[in-house]
Design a protein around this motif. Structure first.
Motif, PDB file in Angstrom:
ATOM      1  N   VAL A  39     -45.075   2.617  75.749  1.00 37.36           N
ATOM      2  CA  VAL A  39     -43.758   2.234  76.245  1.00 37.36           C
ATOM      3  C   VAL A  39     -43.362   0.924  75.590  1.00 37.36           C
ATOM      4  O   VAL A  39     -44.156  -0.015  75.514  1.00 37.36           O
ATOM      5  N   ALA A  40     -42.161   0.892  75.027  1.00 34.12           N
ATOM      6  CA  ALA A  40     -41.619  -0.322  74.426  1.00 34.12           C
ATOM      7  C   ALA A  40     -40.750  -1.009  75.485  1.00 34.12           C
ATOM      8  O   ALA A  40     -39.766  -0.434  75.954  1.00 34.12           O
ATOM      9  N   VAL A  41     -41.123  -2.205  75.868  1.00 36.78           N
ATOM     10  CA  VAL A  41     -40.428  -2.912  76.940  1.00 36.78           C
ATOM     11  C   VAL A  41     -39.253  -3.675  76.335  1.00 36.78           C
ATOM     12  O   VAL A  41     -39.424  -4.501  75.432  1.00 36.78           O
ATOM     13  N   ARG A  42     -38.075  -3.396  76.845  1.00 37.81           N
ATOM     14  CA  ARG A  42     -36.869  -4.014  76.331  1.00 37.81           C
ATOM     15  C   ARG A  42     -36.140  -4.747  77.460  1.00 37.81           C
ATOM     16  O   ARG A  42     -36.301  -4.418  78.630  1.00 37.81           O
ATOM     17  N   ALA A  43     -35.318  -5.723  77.062  1.00 30.66           N
ATOM     18  CA  ALA A  43     -34.459  -6.377  78.044  1.00 30.66           C
ATOM     19  C   ALA A  43     -33.332  -5.423  78.408  1.00 30.66           C
ATOM     20  O   ALA A  43     -32.691  -4.836  77.530  1.00 30.66           O
ATOM     21  N   TRP A  44     -33.110  -5.268  79.708  1.00 29.49           N
ATOM     22  CA  TRP A  44     -32.077  -4.340  80.175  1.00 29.49           C
ATOM     23  C   TRP A  44     -30.789  -5.086  80.470  1.00 29.49           C
ATOM     24  O   TRP A  44     -30.779  -6.068  81.231  1.00 29.49           O
ATOM     25  N   THR A  45     -29.684  -4.665  79.908  1.00 32.34           N
ATOM     26  CA  THR A  45     -28.358  -5.177  80.218  1.00 32.34           C
ATOM     27  C   THR A  45     -27.409  -4.001  80.312  1.00 32.34           C
ATOM     28  O   THR A  45     -27.740  -2.882  79.909  1.00 32.34           O
ATOM     29  N   LEU A  46     -26.229  -4.247  80.870  1.00 31.12           N
ATOM     30  CA  LEU A  46     -25.225  -3.185  80.912  1.00 31.12           C
ATOM     31  C   LEU A  46     -24.810  -2.819  79.492  1.00 31.12           C
ATOM     32  O   LEU A  46     -24.742  -3.692  78.615  1.00 31.12           O
ATOM     33  N   PRO A  47     -24.542  -1.559  79.241  1.00 29.66           N
ATOM     34  CA  PRO A  47     -24.086  -1.176  77.903  1.00 29.66           C
ATOM     35  C   PRO A  47     -22.672  -1.666  77.638  1.00 29.66           C
ATOM     36  O   PRO A  47     -21.898  -1.894  78.567  1.00 29.66           O
TER      37      PRO A  47
ATOM     38  N   SER B 229     -26.220  -0.483  73.600  1.00 31.84           N
ATOM     39  CA  SER B 229     -26.496   0.265  74.827  1.00 31.84           C
ATOM     40  C   SER B 229     -27.269  -0.553  75.844  1.00 31.84           C
ATOM     41  O   SER B 229     -27.734  -0.018  76.847  1.00 31.84           O
ATOM     42  N   GLY B 230     -27.476  -1.847  75.590  1.00 32.33           N
ATOM     43  CA  GLY B 230     -28.170  -2.694  76.543  1.00 32.33           C
ATOM     44  C   GLY B 230     -29.659  -2.459  76.615  1.00 32.33           C
ATOM     45  O   GLY B 230     -30.308  -2.815  77.602  1.00 32.33           O
TER      46      GLY B 230
END
Length: 1017
Positions: free
Chosen positions: A816-824, A850-851
């Motif tokens: 799993v590649a952990v990414r920062a989540w933001t609104l798209p 796409s966030g």
């Protein structure tokens, strides 16, 4: 190459199985139907873009490769061994080089590739390099197409030669210098055979795997079999299934990837086992039919078009030392025979293609490729063109790997190449019968294409001519001018058909010239025989009810009579045999002259092809005036059902290179040697099994000889000792939040008497607190586990193992590649247009950001009330959607349609526009609307004006902003003049997302609005 020049000669499924190439290879003798004339067959009419023209250069049988000289002459290599030239756009009659007397052209052999140095200095020595199949010392062209033995001693080998070009443009045959002569052509198929000169001045050569192992099947030392079982691509001591690189005189470049100890030159013969050929540049290919070099690259950059087996055709980037994976992989997948299940990830050391495409759409044999040279066709700048033989299409692949159709309806394109056309360049392409070119003509008048066919009965002198197939790319009306070849006056008609009566018996050539109103014209010819009845051939043996067995020799016998000549001599008869395989054919023998000849029953390509493959025998008789008739008869195999079983039932065995679960029943052919293997394995419950015996007495790996009657072949296994539990199944790792991920799994079946006492879950790497690798044991009832404190931007491997009394079992992992989540961000390029009187269509492109999460769908909304009384409305569409039609709208009412992107984090700002439903569409929204951050507290909205309908004047623009600015002012708008193309909006609050709109101000009572948004960061 060539019968599937592409021969997918060992495909695993009737759906798209391979070669679809050269179904007419065996028909190059000019067979005509049983009438007293031969007619020019209507060529396929290519559909090219409106500003392009497709035109005939000349008629050629199987032009397989093109090369361009420094004087802008285009050289064309034909399968039969003749090189022709095109000068000033015209095909020249005299050959540049003729190797036909020394060449093997049966199966997919022949003159397969040529290369020149287009940058050679004027006055310097120019060379022509050729890849061709040379006859062996005894002059034979033997082949073993069933893999039942090693490379025949009398089989020819593919050769790379260099010839010197004379000042008159012809090649001196006596100047030949053989550079490579050790490339196997055991079965005659999968030769590949392209050759090109890189910008580094070195020769690059593509070779195929030969379809069947040069060592034979598993009955012979080192042998593996045919099709996907053929492991020649894994053998580094041979030149087959490789990209080779040599100097212009055959030397080994100093930076070739395989040098030093354990390597040797294979220029004249394979090296010893375990030794790597120094000529090898890359390996792991099946049938790399064509190479394509980028003329605008800074150095040598090229792509490889490799014909696939059953599921994928692929385009590979030429990489020094790469292994492209055949016969372990096809395209980017394992050999799963599926376009949706690719199996395990690509192992280290193997290189995936840069692009591949599934064969389920009917495009199944990739052929030529060519980069669009810089400045040639601006609309296709940077694109890579490639052709597919079976669906008759040339595709354009954009730099970001988007495939579109460039030309369709082609008659089986074999090769494509850019070459000179006047002062510019054109795309030349070859079909089995023609050399053609596509040029960019812009808005200029384009020439028509003439097509003529003929029809009459045996012995008739009145013949009908039909030019209905003639076309004009601009749709102009044509005039038809007929010349009948007997000295009578020409006839001009406005209709496309006419008849003519010949005064005497004989052979004539009729010419049709079609002309458009602009004066452009083209010609087509057809040969006719007036007053001469066709001969009548008869196949005496085998009969229509006879069946063949693999490896058995059969004698073909025939005779023929003719109304004028009586019984025809044996010299007037000719045999051709082709093998049908699903929707394509492969050449077997012919044309061979005589009243008799022999054939040997071939093996099927694989178990999946046994029910849709058979031989077609063709006997052609030609009378003293040259009129021919061909009769055809199917020669079917003797099919035998074979059930492959195991004891205990349900274990797996390998059948012709493919793993199958037992019991399974296949349709085999009598006397076919089917490679089978029973390997040690662990069943679904985790119990280990070892091989004991096959019911036919063969070794664990051997060739099973199919009997003439139905049979069952059983592999017996013995259970091994207890083992650790098998790995859990259906293991997935999914990010579930910022810095969090969840590992999920399903339990596997355990051997009898074993019970799971828990699951050990683990994580590698370091978490956000600095702790390193972590593991813990969770209860046996657990099916998931959440990991926290993960570091954004890092990829983790998560592992789960079953724990029993016997120990900890086989691990199953997921990453799993952990990414920062933001609104798209919102969708881009949003347009809304009326569709008819009661509907409107909203279209969009995916957001540029796409966030960090994949788009899961799009929400489309509509305000107002529709014709059924339903008020504001919305729906969620799949992530693949790019447009939606909103129906049941009220005519002459204005609606606002919007679309927003959806991810696991939430929804983006909604982008859209107003639309007036009805026939009057008003002024469209501005186009190319973009919103970008200019400074820390300002954004700039930019746009391009729409096309304004006639009678409406653009008087300015209205720009709005939602939300509050740093002064607490709410929504804001301004107007600017008609020449404005951007507005800077100030005093914005960092961290807040604003939506900007722009709308044309016109004399119209309706203007659409375009939206854009960006977050102040």
């Amino acid at each position: 190459m060539v019968a599937r020049l592409l021969s997918r000669s060992s495909p695993m499924g009737p759906r798209v199985r391979a070669l679809r190439l050269f179904l007419a290879l065996a028909l190059t003798v000019g067979i005509v139907s049983p009438v007293t004339l031969s007619a020019t067959a209507p060529p396929a009419v290519a559909a090219v873009p409106p500003t392009y023209t497709d035109a005939l250069v000349g008629s050629l049988d199987y032009a397989l490769d093109l090369a361009v000289l420094s004087d802008r002459t285009v050289l064309v290599a034909t399968k039969a061994g003749v090189v022709r030239s095109v000068r000033n756009g015209a095909l020249q009659p005299a050959p540049v080089l003729d190797l036909s007397a020394r060449l093997c052209g049966n199966y997919e052999r022949g003159l397969l590739g040529i290369a020149t140095d287009p940058a050679a200095a004027t006055g310097s020595t120019q060379y022509l390099w050729a890849f061709w199949t040379a006859r062996d010392a005894g002059g034979t062209c033997a082949a073993r197409t069933d893999g039942a033995g090693p490379n025949p001693a009398t089989a020819p080998r593919n050769r790379v030669s260099r010839f010197t070009l004379r000042p008159d443009g012809t090649a001196d045959p006596a100047s030949e210098r053989v550079l490579l002569d050790g490339i196997y052509s055991s079965s005659g198929y999968h030769n590949a055979g392209d050759i090109d000169l890189g910008r580094d001045g070195l020769l690059y050569i593509a070779t195929g795997d030969g379809m069947c192992d040069y060592r034979g099947d598993v009955r012979f030392p080192g042998g593996s079999g045919c099709g996907p079982a053929n492991d020649t691509a894994r053998d580094r001591n041979v030149l087959n299934a490789k990209i080779l690189r040599i100097t212009q005189d055959g030397g080994i470049p100093a930076d070739n990837p395989f040098q030093g100890p354990g390597t040797a030159s294979c220029a004249t013969a394979p090296a010893a086992d375990g030794v790597t050929c120094q000529e090898t540049f890359a390996t792991g290919l099946r049938n790399p039919f064509r190479l394509a070099f980028d003329p605008d690259a800074g150095g040598t950059s090229f792509r490889i078009n490799d014909v696939g087996q059953d599921t994928w055709d692929e385009i590979d980037q030429g990489v020094r030392g790469a292994d492209y994976g055949w016969n372990l992989r096809e395209g980017h997948c394992q050999l799963t025979n599926s376009e949706t299940n690719c199996g395990a990830a690509t192992p280290a050391g193997l290189t995936d293609p840069v692009f591949d495409y599934g064969q389920s759409t009917g495009c199944t044999s990739i052929t030529g490729g060519a980069y669009v040279p810089s400045g040639t066709w601006p609309a296709y700048a940077g694109s890579y063109l490639f052709a597919d033989y079976t669906c008759g299409t040339i595709f354009a692949l954009s730099p970001d790997n988007v495939r579109t159709e460039f030309a369709t309806g082609l008659d089986a394109p074999l090769t494509i190449e850019f070459g000179p056309d006047g002062a510019g360049q054109a795309l030349y392409y070859a079909t089995p019968t023609e050399l053609r070119r596509i040029t960019a003509t812009g808005s200029a008048n384009r020439a028509p294409t003439a097509v003529v066919t003929t029809a009459t009965g045996p012995g008739a002198t009145e013949i009908s001519f039909d030019g209905t197939g003639s076309t004009d790319p601009d749709g102009d009306a044509l005039s038809y001018r007929w010349t009948f070849g007997d000295g009578t006056p020409t006839v001009t008609t406005t209709t496309p058909s006419t008849t003519h009566t010949y005064a005497s018996v004989g052979a004539y050539t009729v010419t049709l010239q079609v002309t458009d109103p602009g004066g452009l014209s083209s010609q087509a010819t057809a040969s006719v025989q007036a007053g001469n009845a066709a001969p009548v051939p008869t196949i005496l043996s085998p009969t229509a009810t006879d069946l063949f067995s693999v490896g058995t020799t059969y004698t073909l016998r025939g005779s023929a009579t003719d109304a004028e000549d009586g019984t025809l001599p044996a010299s007037s008869l000719s045999w051709t045999v082709i093998k049908h395989h699903a929707t394509h054919t492969h050449p077997v023998i012919g044309p061979v002259s005589g009243a008799t000849t022999t054939i040997t029953g071939p093996a099927p390509e694989d178990p999946a092809s046994t029910t849709d493959s058979w031989l077609e025998i063709q006997l052609t008789a030609t009378d003293s005036r040259g009129v021919s008739t061909t009769v055809r008869q199917d020669f079917r195999p003797r099919t035998v059902p074979v059930t492959v079983a195991s004891d205990p039932a349900g274990l797996k065995v390998t059948l012709n290179g493919t793993v199958v679960s037992t019991p399974t029943t296949i349709t085999s052919w009598a006397n076919w040697a089917v490679p089978v293997n029973a390997a040690p394995q662990t069943d679904g419950s985790g119990r280990a099994w070892t091989f004991t015996r096959w019911s036919d007495g063969g070794a664990a790996s051997h060739a099973f000889i199919t009997p003439a009657t139905p049979t069952t072949l059983t592999a017996t296994f013995t259970a091994a000792g207890p083992t650790a539990p098998p790995a859990p199944s259906r293991v997935t790792a999914t990010q579930t939040g910022n810095g969090a991920a969840t590992l999920t799994w399903s339990p596997s079946s355990l051997p009898a008497g074993q019970t799971v006492t828990g699951y050990r879950v683990a994580r590698d790497g370091v978490d956000s607190t600095g702790y390193g690798a972590f593991s813990t044991v969770v209860p046996a009832t657990s099916r998931s586990f959440g990991f926290g404190r993960l570091v954004v931007g890092r990829t983790y491997t998560l592992t789960v193992q079953a724990v029993t009394a016997a120990g900890t079992g086989t691990p199953a992992t997921a990453t799993v590649a952990v990414r920062a989540w933001t609104l798209p961000a919102g969708p881009t390029a949003v347009t809304v247009v009326p569709t008819g009187g009661s509907a409107a269509t909203i279209s969009w492109s995916p957001p540029t950001d796409s966030g960090g999460q994949p788009i899961t769908g799009y929400r489309v909304t509509r305000d107002g009330t529709d014709s059924s009384g339903t008020g504001p409305w919305s729906t969620v569409l799949p992530a693949s959607a790019t447009r939606f039609v909103v129906s049941k709208l009220v005519a002459w009412r204005t609606y606002t349609l919007t679309v927003s992107a959806i991810t696991a984090v939430g929804s983006s700002p909604a982008h859209g526009a107003q639309v007036l439903v009805g026939s009057q569409q008003g002024v469209p929204a501005p186009t190319k609307v973009t919103v970008v951050q200019a400074t820390g507290t300002t954004q700039r909205i930019s746009w391009e004006p729409p096309t304004v309908p006639a009678g409406i004047t653009l008087i300015g623009w209205t720009v709005t902003r939602d939300g509050k600015d740093s002064n607490a002012f709410g929504p804001w708008s301004t107007t600017v003049g008609p020449s404005a193309r951007s507005v800077t909006v100030r005093n914005l609050v960092p961290g807040r997302t604003y939506t900007m709109t722009v709308q044309a101000r016109t004399t119209s009572w309706f203007s659409a609005i375009a939206h854009g948004s960006a977050v102040i960061r």
